[in-house]
Scaffold this active site. Structure first.
Site, short mmCIF file in Angstrom:
data_model
loop_
_atom_site.label_atom_id
_atom_site.label_comp_id
_atom_site.label_asym_id
_atom_site.label_seq_id
_atom_site.Cartn_x
_atom_site.Cartn_y
_atom_site.Cartn_z
N LYS A 285 0.82 -1.21 0.00
CA LYS A 285 0.00 0.00 0.00
C LYS A 285 0.86 1.27 0.00
O LYS A 285 0.43 2.32 -0.47
CB LYS A 285 -0.92 0.02 1.22
C1 PLP Z 1 -4.32 -4.70 0.44
C2 PLP Z 1 -3.53 -5.94 0.37
C3 PLP Z 1 -3.84 -6.94 -0.56
C4 PLP Z 1 -5.03 -6.83 -1.49
O1 PLP Z 1 -4.85 -5.85 -2.48
P1 PLP Z 1 -6.12 -5.29 -3.28
O2 PLP Z 1 -5.58 -4.18 -4.10
O3 PLP Z 1 -7.09 -4.83 -2.25
O4 PLP Z 1 -6.66 -6.41 -4.09
C5 PLP Z 1 -3.02 -8.03 -0.60
N1 PLP Z 1 -1.97 -8.19 0.24
C6 PLP Z 1 -1.66 -7.25 1.16
C7 PLP Z 1 -0.52 -7.49 2.07
C8 PLP Z 1 -2.41 -6.09 1.25
O5 PLP Z 1 -2.10 -5.18 2.15
#
Ligand code: PLP
Length: 502
Positions: free
Chosen positions: A116
């Site tokens: 993120k």
């Molecule tokens: C948010 C997240 C995901 C999922 O990603 P999306 O874009 O919501 O599909 C997968 N793995 C981790 C570690 C995340 O923080």
């Protein structure tokens, strides 16, 4: 370039407006009216650039109402070696598992050790510039519903950013102890963190409701504030994610793993469908992607959707060891459906309304056909996730987190089922140290687990001989600042209280 709402084509805005507003007034999501198409020469030119250079090129083609200086400033402030550990914030790692090559795109070298950061380190820069262009003088109120990683990444991105306030809601029993500690120790004068008595979908629905309640919007307006979103529905979150797929492709070529022009597959551990959608958008721009492999944990609503064309969230909700994917309503899927239905706002609206009222919709045969052709959906449970972590560690000494392991597992299923040996980029979305307990139980099933999260980190470090990321090691001595817990129904009052405008 202009953007319109997935649920109302007449709602047309600039990129600054799309980013400042987060979500359209009609509840739809902002999407570009068309995608820039890169030629072979365009991609070739990117090969010799560093990550920042590649990012600047992509952003300049989407954010046409930003000046070159503004884009340079956003990129240069966000992707620093200081924040991401090196000049390339998204490096590749190469490993093999039972003979299959894994090209692992490590997206977790940022300040909160999850992917993120790739978007949330730059979003505040996009947002403050967008606000200045569209709502000069107003303060943005960022509301975030998080299943763990978004919350901390947004808090880090927005802390002490002028003219912003950020409030994060997380499900009280739905995040890891490390994630909880990361959020509750957050510094910054403009931040608030609150647990809710519900799951992630309750938190997300609660936030969406606050966004679309006119009385609350009026209250904010009276106080010279407006809502914006740092959730993955914000266009400013999605756009930065396109860059790392393009950059990974360039790195694969430069590292001699593929020849320029070769096709690749992408494998993405998926929750809200933002990350995998970004790879789809990169493909629309011309990046040669053969298959989008969508990996889910036991909350396999997307697997079923890809296999049947029926999206049905009426099912058991599992709390798993990959909590950032414990999601039954994948918001960004709406953007894919809009595209696949031929940019039809009417069709998208119908499906989203059915999801709201019945928790379920079925897409048309033509949309099903494209999905079957381009996507593969697979899932695995916690046991298989841990077995995958162990095999990869035993064979290669490579330690991956639980979310990444779901992707690796589903990738193996895909190759076994199809025999497709197209080189695959696997998105690695978190540091294993963010989920130490589950990873420790995977690599050392017989070890006696220590009591605290930080002792588990130390033990995992000893066993794996891999480095603990500095931001996680530094948390050990921090004390919590936040401990609020609220009912879902009280979220609106909590927000007004936090802003001091009840
Ligand atoms: C948010 C997240 C995901 C999922 O990603 P999306 O874009 O919501 O599909 C997968 N793995 C981790 C570690 C995340 O923080």
């Amino acid at each position: 370039m202009l953007y319109n709402s997935t649920q109302n084509k007449n709602e047309v805005v600039s990129s600054a407006q799309a980013i400042a507003q987060g979500i359209s007034k009609d509840g739809g999501l902002f999407v570009p009216q068309e995608f820039p198409k890169y030629t072979e020469d365009d991609f070739k030119a990117l090969l010799s650039l560093d990550y920042k250079g590649r990012a600047k090129k992509v952003f300049s083609d989407f954010l046409t109402d930003f000046t070159k200086e503004e884009i340079d400033d956003c990129v240069d402030s966000a992707y620093t070696a200081e924040k991401f550990g090196s000049e390339n914030p998204a490096p590749m790692a190469y490993a093999k598992l039972d003979g299959k090559s894994l090209n692992i795109l490590e997206l977790w070298h940022g300040p909160t050790c999850a992917f993120k950061d790739m978007a949330l380190q730059i979003l505040p820069h996009f947002l403050t510039k967008s606000l200045k262009k569209t709502y000069d003088g107003k303060d943005a109120v960022i509301l975030v519903a998080t299943s763990g990683d978004t919350g901390k990444a947004a808090l880090e991105g927005f802390k002490d950013v002028d003219h912003t306030n950020i409030i994060v809601f997380y499900p009280v029993d739905g995040v890891s102890p490390m994630q909880k500690h990361q959020m509750n120790t957050q510094e910054g004068e403009n931040v608030k963190v609150c647990a809710i008595k519900g799951n992630f979908d309750d938190a997300q629905t609660g936030v969406k409701k606050i966004f679309t309640t006119p009385e609350i919007a009026e209250k904010l307006a009276e106080n010279n504030m407006l809502f914006s979103s740092a959730n993955s529905i914000n266009w400013g979150r999605l756009l930065p994610q396109i860059v790392y797929y393009i950059s990974a492709y360039c790195d694969l070529v430069n590292d001699g793993k593929i020849a320029f022009g070769d096709k690749i597959n992408v494998v993405v551990p998926t929750g809200n469908f933002g990350n995998i959608l970004a790879s789809y958008y990169a493909c629309l721009m011309g990046l040669p992607i053969n298959k989008f492999i969508c990996a889910s944990n036991s909350n396999n609503v997307l697997t079923d959707f890809i296999n049947t064309g029926v999206y049905d969230k009426n099912r058991h909700f599992y709390t798993t060891i990959s909590p950032s994917m414990d999601i039954l309503v994948s918001s960004n899927l709406e953007r894919l459906l809009y595209k696949l239905s031929g940019d039809s706002d009417e069709t998208t609206r119908d499906w989203m309304n059915a999801l709201k009222t019945e928790g379920k919709y079925e897409v048309s045969d033509s949309v099903k056909a494209v999905i079957t052709d381009k996507f593969f959906g697979g899932c695995c449970d916690d046991k298989q996730t841990q077995a995958t972590i162990k095999r990869l560690f035993d064979q290669e000494g490579y330690l991956c987190d639980t979310h990444t392991a779901v992707a690796v597992n589903v990738y193996e299923q895909y190759v076994d089922k199809t025999g497709d040996n197209t080189p695959a980029v696997i998105a690695s979305t978190a540091s294993p140290y963010k989920f130490s307990k589950a990873v420790l139980q995977a690599v050392a099933p017989n070890a006696e687990l220590p009591e605290t999260e930080f002792d588990m980190v130390d033990m995992l470090n000893e066993i794996s001989k891999t480095a603990v990321p500095a931001p996680l090691a530094g948390l050990k001595n921090k004390t919590a600042r936040f401990s609020d817990v609220t009912e879902v129904d009280s979220m609106p009052q909590y927000v007004l209280g936090a802003l001091g405008i009840e």
